[in-house]
Design an enzyme around this catalytic site. Structure first.
Site, PDB file in Angstrom:
ATOM      1  CG  HIS A  68      -2.049  -1.008   1.058  1.00  0.00           C
ATOM      2  ND1 HIS A  68      -1.858  -2.414   1.032  1.00  0.00           N
ATOM      3  CD2 HIS A  68      -3.436  -0.916   0.847  1.00  0.00           C
ATOM      4  CE1 HIS A  68      -3.085  -2.721   1.190  1.00  0.00           C
ATOM      5  NE2 HIS A  68      -4.112  -1.847   0.626  1.00  0.00           N
ATOM      6  N   PRO A  69       0.365   2.218  -0.889  1.00  0.00           N
ATOM      7  CG  PRO A  69      -0.967   3.900  -1.851  1.00  0.00           C
ATOM      8  CD  PRO A  69      -0.882   2.194  -1.415  1.00  0.00           C
ATOM      9  CB  SER A  81      -4.358   4.025  -4.339  1.00  0.00           C
ATOM     10  OG  SER A  81      -4.392   2.833  -3.976  1.00  0.00           O
ATOM     11  CD  GLU A  84      -9.916   2.914  -2.911  1.00  0.00           C
ATOM     12  OE1 GLU A  84     -10.483   2.205  -3.238  1.00  0.00           O
ATOM     13  OE2 GLU A  84      -8.667   3.040  -2.291  1.00  0.00           O
ATOM     14  CD  GLN A  85      -3.557   8.291  -1.145  1.00  0.00           C
ATOM     15  OE1 GLN A  85      -3.128   9.546  -1.140  1.00  0.00           O
ATOM     16  NE2 GLN A  85      -2.941   7.116  -1.041  1.00  0.00           N
ATOM     17  CG  PHE A 116      -1.304   5.588   8.726  1.00  0.00           C
ATOM     18  CD1 PHE A 116      -1.617   5.327  10.045  1.00  0.00           C
ATOM     19  CD2 PHE A 116      -2.336   6.154   7.915  1.00  0.00           C
ATOM     20  CE1 PHE A 116      -2.892   5.643  10.596  1.00  0.00           C
ATOM     21  CE2 PHE A 116      -3.284   6.841   8.740  1.00  0.00           C
ATOM     22  CZ  PHE A 116      -3.789   6.283  10.004  1.00  0.00           C
ATOM     23  CB  ALA A 119     -10.454   2.009   4.651  1.00  0.00           C
ATOM     24  CB  VAL A 120      -8.952   7.511   2.641  1.00  0.00           C
ATOM     25  CG1 VAL A 120      -7.838   7.374   3.290  1.00  0.00           C
ATOM     26  CG2 VAL A 120      -8.964   7.152   0.992  1.00  0.00           C
TER      27      VAL A 120
END
Length: 165
Positions: A68-69, A81, A84-85, A116, A119-120
């Protein structure tokens, strides 16, 4: 969206093509999850992905977490990603906010040896920063378990976006 009956009818390769990216850069999760087919509903499919992760050895789990980034990174992200971000506002941070995320990312990785995970979807940058600040003080085992739980939330959201209820 695809129906659960269509998911069950997919060949192993077609299933992998459709869902191999649900767990970030870890197609092995989909490969394992498909062995639990046929799924009776979307929740059972999600549970199969979680079962695949929980059954994996610790090294595979750590590799999944590390795939995961960092949040709010300038690095190239997967399409999921990025979306989501951006939805959490992480693509439009002030310089001060970006510096705070960068500092927390570095501190967290230094403490735990993995990024870290949060789930954003549905969260704001302020909620994420608050969680970040709290979780960096946790014990490593608690954070490892928490990271796996967050990974499960991430693929739940991704499967819910692709498979009808």
């Amino acid at each position: 969206m695809i129906t659960i009956s269509s998911v069950n009818a997919l060949s192993p390769q077609a299933f992998l093509d459709a869902f191999g990216d649900v767990a970030e850069h870890s197609p092995w999760v989909a490969r394992e999850a498909q062995s639990f087919r046929p799924f009776h509903n979307r929740d059972q499919m999600i549970a199969a992905f979680e079962r695949a992760i929980r059954a994996a050895n610790r090294d595979a789990q750590l590799a999944l977490i590390c795939a995961h980034p960092d949040l709010a990174t300038k690095a190239k992200l997967t399409q999921d990603s990025s979306r989501e971000q951006a939805g959490a506002g992480l693509d439009s941070l002030t310089e001060e906010e970006f510096a705070r995320f960068s500092e927390l990312n570095a501190r967290y990785k230094s403490c735990f040896g993995f990024p870290f995970i949060f789930a954003v979807k549905g969260a704001t940058k302020h909620m994420i920063l608050e969680s970040f600040a709290v979780r960096v003080g946790n014990e490593r085992e608690a954070e490892f378990a928490g990271a796996l739980a967050q990974v499960c939330r991430i693929f739940r959201f991704r499967i819910e976006d692709r498979v009808s209820p």
